[in-house]
Design a protein around this motif. Sequence first.
Motif, mmCIF file in Angstrom:
data_model
loop_
_atom_site.group_PDB
_atom_site.id
_atom_site.type_symbol
_atom_site.label_atom_id
_atom_site.label_comp_id
_atom_site.label_asym_id
_atom_site.label_seq_id
_atom_site.Cartn_x
_atom_site.Cartn_y
_atom_site.Cartn_z
ATOM 1 N N GLU A 1 72.861 22.390 12.834
ATOM 2 C CA GLU A 1 72.734 23.850 12.773
ATOM 3 C C GLU A 1 73.374 24.493 14.006
ATOM 4 O O GLU A 1 74.016 25.540 13.915
ATOM 5 C CB GLU A 1 71.243 24.228 12.704
ATOM 6 N N ARG B 1 70.778 25.061 8.478
ATOM 7 C CA ARG B 1 69.907 26.176 8.868
ATOM 8 C C ARG B 1 68.845 26.464 7.819
ATOM 9 O O ARG B 1 67.792 27.020 8.117
ATOM 10 C CB ARG B 1 70.761 27.424 9.109
ATOM 11 N N TYR C 1 61.965 24.216 8.305
ATOM 12 C CA TYR C 1 61.779 25.174 9.394
ATOM 13 C C TYR C 1 62.342 24.559 10.662
ATOM 14 O O TYR C 1 62.466 23.359 10.786
ATOM 15 C CB TYR C 1 60.284 25.471 9.605
ATOM 16 N N ARG C 2 62.618 25.405 11.628
ATOM 17 C CA ARG C 2 63.221 24.912 12.860
ATOM 18 C C ARG C 2 62.429 23.763 13.515
ATOM 19 O O ARG C 2 63.036 22.771 13.932
ATOM 20 C CB ARG C 2 63.394 26.088 13.842
ATOM 21 N N PRO C 3 61.114 23.839 13.616
ATOM 22 C CA PRO C 3 60.414 22.702 14.237
ATOM 23 C C PRO C 3 60.626 21.401 13.454
ATOM 24 O O PRO C 3 60.636 20.320 14.053
ATOM 25 C CB PRO C 3 58.943 23.129 14.213
ATOM 26 N N VAL C 4 60.810 21.503 12.158
ATOM 27 C CA VAL C 4 61.105 20.302 11.362
ATOM 28 C C VAL C 4 62.559 19.880 11.599
ATOM 29 O O VAL C 4 62.859 18.691 11.740
ATOM 30 C CB VAL C 4 60.836 20.595 9.869
ATOM 31 N N ARG C 5 63.433 20.856 11.699
ATOM 32 C CA ARG C 5 64.850 20.538 11.935
ATOM 33 C C ARG C 5 65.070 19.907 13.311
ATOM 34 O O ARG C 5 66.023 19.167 13.506
ATOM 35 C CB ARG C 5 65.704 21.807 11.809
ATOM 36 N N ASN C 6 64.204 20.255 14.240
ATOM 37 C CA ASN C 6 64.336 19.670 15.576
ATOM 38 C C ASN C 6 64.098 18.164 15.576
ATOM 39 O O ASN C 6 64.530 17.460 16.485
ATOM 40 C CB ASN C 6 63.353 20.325 16.553
ATOM 41 N N PRO D 1 60.406 23.181 19.778
ATOM 42 C CA PRO D 1 59.178 23.173 18.975
ATOM 43 C C PRO D 1 59.186 22.069 17.931
ATOM 44 O O PRO D 1 60.231 21.784 17.331
ATOM 45 C CB PRO D 1 59.149 24.550 18.307
ATOM 46 N N ALA D 2 58.023 21.468 17.736
ATOM 47 C CA ALA D 2 57.889 20.396 16.748
ATOM 48 C C ALA D 2 56.466 20.406 16.212
ATOM 49 O O ALA D 2 55.558 20.954 16.825
ATOM 50 C CB ALA D 2 58.211 19.043 17.371
ATOM 51 N N ARG D 3 56.329 19.776 15.042
ATOM 52 C CA ARG D 3 55.006 19.664 14.425
ATOM 53 C C ARG D 3 54.270 18.471 15.028
ATOM 54 O O ARG D 3 54.675 17.321 14.806
ATOM 55 C CB ARG D 3 55.162 19.410 12.930
ATOM 56 N N MET E 1 56.352 28.992 18.710
ATOM 57 C CA MET E 1 57.532 29.270 17.875
ATOM 58 C C MET E 1 58.202 30.566 18.325
ATOM 59 O O MET E 1 59.440 30.649 18.408
ATOM 60 C CB MET E 1 57.080 29.365 16.406
ATOM 61 N N ARG F 1 66.167 31.236 21.972
ATOM 62 C CA ARG F 1 67.289 30.636 21.250
ATOM 63 C C ARG F 1 68.138 31.675 20.537
ATOM 64 O O ARG F 1 69.337 31.499 20.367
ATOM 65 C CB ARG F 1 66.734 29.616 20.239
ATOM 66 N N GLU G 1 62.713 32.962 10.837
ATOM 67 C CA GLU G 1 62.389 31.919 11.820
ATOM 68 C C GLU G 1 60.884 31.683 11.929
ATOM 69 O O GLU G 1 60.443 30.611 12.318
ATOM 70 C CB GLU G 1 62.972 32.283 13.186
ATOM 71 N N GLY H 1 57.888 29.314 8.962
ATOM 72 C CA GLY H 1 57.182 28.036 8.966
ATOM 73 C C GLY H 1 55.851 28.078 9.681
ATOM 74 O O GLY H 1 55.248 27.036 9.927
#
Lengths: 266, 167, 776
Positions: free
Chosen positions: A79, A96, A100-105, B58-60, B111, B118, B130, B133
């Motif tokens: 992305e 993209r 979600y971004r935290p998952v994409r990270n 950020p992450a889960r 987040m 960013r 954004e 999630g």
Amino acid sequence: MKPAPFTYSRPADWGAAVALLQSGARPVAGGQSIGPMLNLRVVQPDAVADLRHLPGFGGVALSGGLCRIGAGTTHAAIEDDAVPGRLGEILAGVARRIAYRPVRNRGTIGGSLAHADPAADWVAVLPAFRGSAVALGPGGERRIALADFVMGLMETALRPDEVLRAIELPTLPAETRWGHWKFCRKPGEFSKATACVLAVPGEVPRAVLAALDEAPLVISDASALLAAPEAEAARIANAVPGLSPWRAALARTALKRAAAMVLETA
Amino acid sequence: MTRLPIRMTVNAENVELLAEPRSHLADLLRGELLLTGTHTGCEHGVCGACTVELDGAPARSCITHAGACDGATVRTIEGFEGDAVMAALREAFTAEHALQCGYCTPGMLVMARDIVLRLPDADEARVREELSGNLCRCTGYRGIVAAVMRVLDRRRGLAGPAASRAA
Amino acid sequence: MSREGVGASILRKEDVRFLHGRGRYVGDIRPAGMLEVAFLRSPVAHARLIGVGKPEGAEGRVFTIADLEGVGAIRAASALPGFRASGQSVLASGKLRHVGEAIAACVAPSRAAAEDLAAACALDYEELPAIADMLSAREPGAALIHDHWPDNAFLETSREEDLSGLDGIAAAKVTRRLRTARQCMVPMEGRGVLAEWDPRLEQLVVTTSTQQPHVIRTGLSETLGLDEGSIRVVAPDVGGGFGYKAILLPEEIVCAHLAIRLGRPVRWIEDRLEHLTASANCREHHYVVTAWADREGRLLGVELDATVDSGAYSSYPFSACLESAQVGSIFPGPYTLPRFRYRTVSACTNKPPILPYRGVARTGVCYAMETTLDALARELGMTPAAIRLANLVPPEAMPYRNLVGKVFDSGDYPEALRRAVAHFDLERLAQRQAEGECVGFGLATFCEQGAHGTSVYHGWGIPFVPGYEQAMARFSPDGVLEIRTGLHSHGQGMETTLAQVAHEILGVPVARVRVVHGDTALTPYSTGTWGSRGAVMGGGAVAEACRLLGERALAIGAFLLQAEPGQVELSGGAVRRRDGGATVTLDEIARTWYRRPQNLPRDVDTSGLEVTGGYRPDPDTGTHSYACHAVIARIDQDTGEVVLEDYVVVEDGGKLLNPMIVDGQVLGGIAQGIGTALYEEMPFDAAGQPLAGTLADYLVPGATEVPGIRIDHMETPSPWTRFGQKGLGESGAIGPPAAIVNAINDALHRFGAEVFDLPASPERVLAALEEARRGR
């Protein structure tokens, strides 16, 4: 719920990774798909092999018109333009819209492809490219055409003792046209229909229809779709067996709209 | 049950603990390190309540299992004291009534901070995308979106003159 | 008005702890030696339970109903005639009646290990035909869920009226068959309970995520056989309620019993899978509505046949009949309906029990009434606004008693409608429709009875009847004002609004007011936070407690000022001489009372600076807030997807204690209502299996699904409450399904289509369009 017990190992090199797979360990990269499945006890592996620290697992390299994307490259890196050029632009647009971004990270292109959830984005998109998946097994490396890689619901051409090492895609000229449309009721929801159309100058255009609960449908010559999107989308979607009327309508719409995006940029 | 030795940096402190491989980061933070500001709302990676900063992004934490945490750097909602962006977000969250029961708030803030840093040019539609999630069942999101926009706008306002001075 | 008293939008006192991750929810509490519980749950909807095989060596860590000596079943009966009570065994006994029903409690040092135990249990059962739908529940020959009942219904209610003449005189008649989906409430924090035995006080301490700690204490006492004095219930920070946390859980009772029995703290935290597939649901109604109107659109009469899918058990305390029995009485809504006949059924099915969710039956009723009204309007060629204006109770009729005896306190319902409509450019919309766009405008007008008390509830005969609300007010020796309430605040901001009320009466700065709640040991009895009652009941009680405390302070202040009580007044946090002379602050008065009693008069009131005040509005039939929701929806004809382009709410909640917080309640409610309208549905297959196990399958609106919403306030005070405030915590969740589906149908009917069932998912919308295309 919490996962059933498993052991964890972190292979230091590729040989060790293959050896672990040979002993039955479940390979894990970003863990974003298998994580929830572990927590739900839907999968209960005895052993997990964490591939994230393998040398060269992530990262992008260009050579001789070929872009090699390490299987461990995250969606977020793609992305954020880890892949250069027109190809990178196209892939960044796909990335993209993954979860979600935290998952994409954390989630990776190789992990997603090897997991082979029919609704997943890379599963739906990569077969459009004339590229290959690089698999490493006890006998060494082999290449599998991306159009042939995903064979069904969570089923791939990888052998049980093979690990997906990289994705190789041809770089694309700047004039390459691309259409990609998927139906999600909200961002991050599993797609109910995804289509993409790739028109590389001088090549036969290709298309993929995916998120059909089975392997993606690769349309190796999408000229007819671009010539008569409405009729051809209906023909292709109606030929997919077992779709409910609504899912068939979504499939039709996905193809039609992906084609329209290509035509609009003509 | 074999336990794994896990070494992490959590909120700038080195920690070492023994964890079952099947335990996830959220449970380690909450149960072992007593950092209960990180909440679990689904343990399926969907709701965003457990979002923490893991290796700078950020992450889960609910679907990051113990082994993957060895060697990681983690920052939780308790680890942002002195962070100017987080301070601005906290102030904006109160001013815009961006929280009610507070359960989603820590993940939402982690987040939001990532969005602000960013995507400095994000508009409201992008902020909503954004934030998609991170579920909130109380506020209807208006206050949350407004709070993030307030911080973005203020930073853009500050960045404008500073940038032109630099030019 | 003071800058921080009643009516001021001050920022919330409670925010700081949440913003720093210092909220304290039940899952955050971990006493030494704690054991965790996982439940073995039913994999099938209906079966005869033959036996549970405990894992070898774990016999002492797995508990079935046979092991729970002395624990009684949950009985939530109603005194309504014909009600059939369902005893709900806290762990399954004899039969399994829904997927997810708890069968055995497995105890281990960690949740994961407890789940391992549950997974290792062997379960023996004989499956029975499942009743998966409320309409098939009462078909002849249907399997009986409670074997001794004659059929699968908790309760039927009805009202007779002769409607036979209406066909002859009506200009329009429509009939609609409508459904609302079974939903899960999805607070971000699920339920959870931690039970401990305190040997010092010989008391069971149950920390639980509840909206009503005092009612839970009573329920635990009844089922555990302990007197209420031996039980303390603590509700710490609660991560969202919405009605889901107004229930006595089997899991609470089991954990409490095990904590006493094992002498260890015992905890169970509901996970999301349990929430979605095993725990209580809400909302599932079926309606057949027939309505008649004259040429001007005036309603002549309505016939209603309503069924509520109440699930397998009557839940405590609100019972299985709260929804269905209310459907009849609230159906007329804000309209002057002249004739009305209804029949309602609480059907018993092999699904989890239902609970009253924000809006309770009103969301479904509003949906049925408002979509039917629009169908009538289309039949008559009227606008949705015109047909409503022809039927809304006019302001000059207030207070108004309708044909089923509901009394509306105050308001200008037609004005709310006119204001809402004025926000839109409907000519532009008509132009777009004429150009072939699939876009429509929808309205919903409704009122919300809130804070209704004894006179409404006594007839129900459910386990409690709300009565007088109390609050305690006291000064600490340094003059901090402590307010204690038996209500619980879990997002509503009561730590702020009740402090504002106290400030309004005593002038103590809000920063110096502490609101204590959520602990039966620290607060006066209250039935808790539900039914949009917090602002009215809590506000009234706190005001009265502060008034009484002010009188005490005034007497001391007068003495310190060497004045007669009649010569002084209380204002700005001090007692001052009316002649403009000296003042003495409340801080000083508190200091004197506690620490310098030598300075008090000999005849001082020895009860001191600590009082309990009580409150009940008169009449206590409830306030009626009301609103008009108006929305423009656009439909993608290829996919059936609905996009909300614009959303306006005109809301009248009487005097607003804190407008910012009220807006938050309205907005949050609307987001939930959008979920009901478009996204949320827990589907069950024919065998009674729930089909959505994660929030990726059960869709809850996110930031991208909730449009920008404009709120316009009217403020017509209720004549019956302390400050004129009305209950409106649920209001936002009532209107959206009706308004949104009316907008969808305004768009669809131009293509010959209409949707009837919630949620109006893309699949349903597209099916309606396809059916119309085929029909043409």
